[in-house]
Scaffold this active site. Structure first.
Site, PDB file in Angstrom:
ATOM      1  N   LYS A  87     -15.955  10.889  -8.975  1.00 19.02           N
ATOM      2  CA  LYS A  87     -16.893  11.896  -9.504  1.00 19.02           C
ATOM      3  C   LYS A  87     -16.245  12.778 -10.561  1.00 19.02           C
ATOM      4  O   LYS A  87     -16.867  13.699 -11.078  1.00 19.02           O
ATOM      5  CB  LYS A  87     -17.444  12.759  -8.363  1.00 19.02           C
ATOM      6  N   PHE A 139     -17.334  19.091  -1.464  1.00 15.93           N
ATOM      7  CA  PHE A 139     -16.911  19.083  -0.063  1.00 15.93           C
ATOM      8  C   PHE A 139     -17.179  17.688   0.470  1.00 15.93           C
ATOM      9  O   PHE A 139     -18.261  17.136   0.222  1.00 15.93           O
ATOM     10  CB  PHE A 139     -17.724  20.089   0.769  1.00 15.93           C
ATOM     11  N   ASN A 182     -28.887  15.880   9.691  1.00 17.68           N
ATOM     12  CA  ASN A 182     -27.513  15.764  10.192  1.00 17.68           C
ATOM     13  C   ASN A 182     -27.110  17.053  10.899  1.00 17.68           C
ATOM     14  O   ASN A 182     -27.906  17.982  11.005  1.00 17.68           O
ATOM     15  CB  ASN A 182     -26.556  15.407   9.050  1.00 17.68           C
ATOM     16  N   ASP A 242     -27.229  11.601  -5.937  1.00 17.53           N
ATOM     17  CA  ASP A 242     -25.988  12.323  -5.609  1.00 17.53           C
ATOM     18  C   ASP A 242     -25.938  13.568  -6.503  1.00 17.53           C
ATOM     19  O   ASP A 242     -25.634  13.479  -7.700  1.00 17.53           O
ATOM     20  CB  ASP A 242     -24.794  11.389  -5.876  1.00 17.53           C
ATOM     21  N   ILE A 243     -26.259  14.724  -5.910  1.00 17.62           N
ATOM     22  CA  ILE A 243     -26.400  15.964  -6.698  1.00 17.62           C
ATOM     23  C   ILE A 243     -25.088  16.318  -7.401  1.00 17.62           C
ATOM     24  O   ILE A 243     -25.061  16.588  -8.608  1.00 17.62           O
ATOM     25  CB  ILE A 243     -26.860  17.136  -5.796  1.00 17.62           C
ATOM     26  N   LYS A 254     -13.026   9.736  -3.814  1.00 14.59           N
ATOM     27  CA  LYS A 254     -14.275  10.433  -4.177  1.00 14.59           C
ATOM     28  C   LYS A 254     -14.053  11.365  -5.361  1.00 14.59           C
ATOM     29  O   LYS A 254     -14.860  11.437  -6.288  1.00 14.59           O
ATOM     30  CB  LYS A 254     -14.742  11.288  -2.985  1.00 14.59           C
TER      31      LYS A 254
END
Ligand SMILES: Cc1cc2nc3c(=O)[nH]c(=O)nc-3n(C[C@H](O)[C@H](O)[C@H](O)COP(=O)(O)O)c2cc1C
Length: 394
Positions: free
Chosen positions: A337, A319, A206, A302-303, A333
């Site tokens: 999380k 972020f 990316n 997903d770290i 989000k």
């Protein structure tokens, strides 16, 4: 307040060199031991005797350097800081290139301490893309740029490029030398993109430059934290004073984070981790005529979600780059999380750009920081995190 601190004051050849005499006086008054290094052209503006009288030390010049063995190495050792004020456009260009063609640039190149640069020049010299490119290089190299101020200039024009006033430089110095707001905290930061290989020469990735994550890591170092930076592939140099871990793929980043997360108090996930990887990585280069019509993808771990779901997670900051409805998507989000703090930015404006506008979401609501360069934005973010970690007043 600077008692016992040794400072090298570099003076380059600009009109503002006269302000540097006042700066030397204020530094000495605050207790610092100041050694002045002047460029040849600086001596056309102010006499070395002025600095000698104000600091009580002989002034270092290109001519006198030859009388001492290795002054360029010795001068940068055991110092608290090298402060170049004023820094001319020419000196900034030479520092950006890593040149060592006079005593001041040699001392800067051989230094073992932080370097602060205080630019002073005509507004058009300041705004010239070449100067801005050089300044960005200095920032990327971990050098702090102080100012410049805006206003009336010696040449009669008005605009940005005035040297920051000596008392303001000393204030900034004193503030930087206070025990940092994250002193004693161990911070783990991820930065940059990840690369997911399709074959040995092709990959999915990316547009993340890594600048935001590197700036956050640098701001955390400045705030006194013990910092580890886990970075995907970038062209950036590691900021000074931290532990650097370089990885390539999302799975490499996952492993590097999981290995270190138990030893951290704060986890700041800035990296643009690829959400997917090719289901198969070909060990051989795929031939043009054998190109697959499509590439099957598998989701990456997903770290941040993993770290946040640990039994005793560190303070987690995420972020998120969103393209629309930032608050709505960001807050969803953050809740999913269970993060105490999420930073949202507009993907189109943030990725690869030198500056950023951060929107912080936490239990108290939304906090919008005005668009600024990424290091300044990172410093504001670190201050916000430190504020959140403060024990409540009872
Ligand atoms: C009168 C005069 C004033 C100058 N003022 C500046 C200035 O304010 N800022 C700057 O970047 N260059 C200024 N310059 C150009 C620098 O002196 C020139 O680039 C010089 O090579 C810088 O050398 P140094 O960086 O080694 O000190 C000025 C030149 C003259 C003749």
């Amino acid at each position: 307040m600077l008692a016992g601190k040794q400072i090298v004051l570099g003076v380059a050849g600009g009109i503002a060199a006269y302000k540097s005499a006042e700066l030397a006086r204020l530094l000495v008054k605050a207790g610092a031991a100041v050694q002045v290094v002047m460029t040849r052209s600086a001596t056309r503006f102010v006499g070395p005797l002025t600095f000698q009288a104000l600091t009580g030390n002989p002034v270092w010049l290109d001519e006198t350097a030859s009388e001492d063995a290795m002054p360029h190495i010795r001068l940068g050792r055991g110092q608290e800081l090298i402060l170049v004020a004023p820094a001319t456009a020419d000196l900034i260009a030479r520092l950006a290139q890593g040149r060592a063609d006079d005593l001041l640039t040699q001392t800067c190149l051989a230094r073992e301490c932080p370097l602060w640069v205080v630019p002073a020049m005509n507004r058009q010299m300041w705004q010239n893309p070449a100067t801005q490119r050089n300044l960005q290089q200095l920032r990327d190299d971990g050098i702090r740029i102080v100012g410049p101020a805006e206003g009336e200039q010696a040449c009669g024009e008005t605009g940005p490029g005035r040297m920051t006033e000596p008392q303001d430089i000393v204030q900034e110095l004193l503030a930087a030398m206070q025990p940092g707001v994250l002193a004693g905290q161990r911070v783990l930061v991820t930065a940059g993109p990840t690369i997911e290989r399709i074959d040995p020469v092709r990959a999915l990735t990316n547009f993340s430059s890594g600048r935001m994550g590197y700036a956050v890591a640098q701001a955390a170092v400045e705030a006194g934290a013990e910092v580890t930076l886990v970075s995907g592939p970038t062209c950036l140099q590691a900021p000074a004073g931290l532990d650097m871990v370089r990885v390539e793929s999302a799975s490499g980043m996952f492993a590097a984070v999981m290995e270190r997360v138990k030893d951290c108090d704060i986890f700041i996930s800035v990296a643009a981790v690829a959400d997917f990887r090719p289901a198969v990585t070909s060990p051989e280069k795929i031939k043009k005529d054998a190109a697959p019509a499509s590439i099957a993808l598998l989701p990456n771990a997903d770290i941040l979600a993993h770290v946040a779901a640990l039994p005793a997670p560190p303070f987690c900051v995420g972020f998120a780059a969103e393209t629309s409805r930032l608050v709505e998507h960001g807050e969803a989000k953050r809740r999913a999380k269970r993060l105490p703090l999420l930073v949202v930015n507009q993907a189109q404006q943030a990725l690869g750009s030198p500056d950023n506008e951060l929107l912080l979401l936490d239990d108290r609501g939304e906090h919008l920081f005005a668009r600024t360069d990424k290091l300044s934005a990172a410093r504001q973010l670190i201050a916000h995190i430190a504020q959140m970690l403060k024990p409540p007043v009872t």
